[in-house]
Motif scaffolding. Structure first.
Motif, mmCIF file in Angstrom:
data_model
loop_
_atom_site.group_PDB
_atom_site.id
_atom_site.type_symbol
_atom_site.label_atom_id
_atom_site.label_comp_id
_atom_site.label_asym_id
_atom_site.label_seq_id
_atom_site.Cartn_x
_atom_site.Cartn_y
_atom_site.Cartn_z
ATOM 1 N N TRP A 230 0.827 -1.209 0.000
ATOM 2 C CA TRP A 230 0.000 0.000 0.000
ATOM 3 C C TRP A 230 0.863 1.262 0.000
ATOM 4 O O TRP A 230 0.488 2.274 -0.612
ATOM 5 N N ALA A 231 2.038 1.237 0.664
ATOM 6 C CA ALA A 231 2.911 2.416 0.687
ATOM 7 C C ALA A 231 3.452 2.709 -0.710
ATOM 8 O O ALA A 231 3.509 3.877 -1.135
ATOM 9 N N THR A 232 3.813 1.661 -1.438
ATOM 10 C CA THR A 232 4.302 1.839 -2.806
ATOM 11 C C THR A 232 3.178 2.312 -3.719
ATOM 12 O O THR A 232 3.370 3.217 -4.543
ATOM 13 N N MET A 233 2.005 1.740 -3.565
ATOM 14 C CA MET A 233 0.844 2.166 -4.360
ATOM 15 C C MET A 233 0.534 3.642 -4.090
ATOM 16 O O MET A 233 0.236 4.405 -5.007
ATOM 17 N N MET A 234 0.636 4.039 -2.824
ATOM 18 C CA MET A 234 0.336 5.419 -2.442
ATOM 19 C C MET A 234 1.299 6.407 -3.107
ATOM 20 O O MET A 234 0.881 7.444 -3.614
ATOM 21 N N VAL B 159 4.007 -3.277 -8.120
ATOM 22 C CA VAL B 159 3.279 -2.011 -8.175
ATOM 23 C C VAL B 159 3.869 -1.058 -9.212
ATOM 24 O O VAL B 159 3.135 -0.457 -9.994
ATOM 25 N N VAL B 160 5.203 -0.896 -9.240
ATOM 26 C CA VAL B 160 5.824 0.090 -10.125
ATOM 27 C C VAL B 160 6.622 -0.521 -11.267
ATOM 28 O O VAL B 160 7.092 0.198 -12.145
ATOM 29 N N GLY B 161 6.800 -1.832 -11.268
ATOM 30 C CA GLY B 161 7.576 -2.507 -12.311
ATOM 31 C C GLY B 161 9.034 -2.676 -11.908
ATOM 32 O O GLY B 161 9.576 -1.891 -11.128
ATOM 33 N N TRP B 162 9.675 -3.724 -12.452
ATOM 34 C CA TRP B 162 11.069 -4.009 -12.102
ATOM 35 C C TRP B 162 12.014 -2.909 -12.567
ATOM 36 O O TRP B 162 13.042 -2.665 -11.933
ATOM 37 N N GLY B 163 11.696 -2.229 -13.647
ATOM 38 C CA GLY B 163 12.550 -1.158 -14.152
ATOM 39 C C GLY B 163 12.575 0.079 -13.258
ATOM 40 O O GLY B 163 13.415 0.961 -13.444
ATOM 41 N N GLU C 163 11.559 -6.264 -2.689
ATOM 42 C CA GLU C 163 11.629 -5.747 -4.050
ATOM 43 C C GLU C 163 10.531 -6.311 -4.939
ATOM 44 O O GLU C 163 9.972 -5.597 -5.769
ATOM 45 N N GLU C 164 10.209 -7.583 -4.778
ATOM 46 C CA GLU C 164 9.178 -8.183 -5.622
ATOM 47 C C GLU C 164 7.826 -7.515 -5.391
ATOM 48 O O GLU C 164 7.087 -7.235 -6.339
ATOM 49 N N THR C 165 7.506 -7.214 -4.141
ATOM 50 C CA THR C 165 6.239 -6.541 -3.824
ATOM 51 C C THR C 165 6.215 -5.148 -4.441
ATOM 52 O O THR C 165 5.202 -4.737 -5.020
ATOM 53 N N ILE C 166 7.320 -4.429 -4.348
ATOM 54 C CA ILE C 166 7.404 -3.085 -4.941
ATOM 55 C C ILE C 166 7.295 -3.169 -6.456
ATOM 56 O O ILE C 166 6.557 -2.403 -7.084
ATOM 57 N N ALA C 167 8.008 -4.132 -7.060
ATOM 58 C CA ALA C 167 7.982 -4.285 -8.523
ATOM 59 C C ALA C 167 6.589 -4.630 -9.037
ATOM 60 O O ALA C 167 6.223 -4.251 -10.154
ATOM 61 N N GLY D 66 11.285 8.263 -12.309
ATOM 62 C CA GLY D 66 11.521 8.020 -10.888
ATOM 63 C C GLY D 66 11.456 6.547 -10.535
ATOM 64 O O GLY D 66 10.945 5.731 -11.295
ATOM 65 N N PHE D 67 11.988 6.215 -9.364
ATOM 66 C CA PHE D 67 11.998 4.826 -8.934
ATOM 67 C C PHE D 67 11.855 4.707 -7.423
ATOM 68 O O PHE D 67 11.982 5.697 -6.693
ATOM 69 N N CYS D 68 11.573 3.490 -6.978
ATOM 70 C CA CYS D 68 11.414 3.191 -5.552
ATOM 71 C C CYS D 68 12.579 2.332 -5.087
ATOM 72 O O CYS D 68 13.000 1.413 -5.786
ATOM 73 N N VAL D 69 13.077 2.644 -3.899
ATOM 74 C CA VAL D 69 14.148 1.873 -3.274
ATOM 75 C C VAL D 69 13.582 1.237 -2.015
ATOM 76 O O VAL D 69 13.056 1.929 -1.148
#
Length: 187
Positions: free
Chosen positions: A92-96, A122-126, A116-120, A105-108
């Motif tokens: 939910w934090a990444t979705m937000m 939402v925003v993709g592996w790239g 990382e898999e959960t974040i990817a 931009g990217f997420c760390v």
């Protein structure tokens, strides 16, 4: 102009890393869910202290409650969003924050687990980088105050996609949370 950075979850891990980034002059916005913590950071800055041999500091920071994040839509989007929540809050934090990321931009993931898999998802592996915060124990002692239980200088983030991370911010410090008890101490 430098990168615009979001710290999503300004607890022990996010607070410590983000405070060092802010002290280094980076444009950092702290987004947290604990109202008292946000208010303390706004009023007094974010205080970092150490139990051993490292001088503490307090840095003025931009802190917002997660319910205020929509105000970012009127500002420059974030280039980097550090996800520093508990693992169960990662999706939910990444979705937000996704809608407030710049096109490049990217997420760390800077957490106590590999998410990382959960974040990817939402925003993709790239647009996903992983980081390992090790050899450090920190805790959020009270609103606006993070304490580290070690005397070592701040370690550096080691992330997958290192070249991209370094190009974005070559001097980003890090830490991982632990279980040290906070002792009452004068500022």
């Amino acid at each position: 102009m430098g990168n615009r950075i979001a710290i999503i979850g300004a607890g022990a891990v996010g607070g410590y890393a983000g405070a060092h980034m802010a002290q280094a002059g980076e444009d950092v916005t702290f987004v947290d869910m604990w109202p008292e913590h946000v208010e303390a950071m706004r009023a007094k800055g974010l205080r970092i202290s150490h139990i051993k041999d490292v001088p503490g500091f307090t840095v003025p920071v931009k802190a917002i409650h997660l319910t205020e994040l929509q105000q970012v839509s009127k500002e420059k989007p974030f280039d980097i969003a550090f996800i520093c929540t508990k693992s169960y809050d990662t999706a939910w934090a990444t979705m937000m924050v996704r809608q407030y990321l710049a096109p490049g931009g990217f997420c760390v993931s800077l957490q106590n687990c590999m998410n990382e898999e959960t974040i990817a998802e939402v925003v993709g592996w790239g647009r996903t980088l992983g980081a390992i915060a090790s050899s450090i124990t920190v805790e959020l002692c009270e609103p606006g105050h993070v304490r580290r239980a070690s005397g070592k200088a701040a370690p550096r983030i080691r992330c997958s996609g290192w070249e991209r991370c370094m190009a974005a911010s070559p001097s980003v410090p890090t830490r991982s949370a632990g279980s040290a008890r906070c002792r009452t101490a004068a500022p």
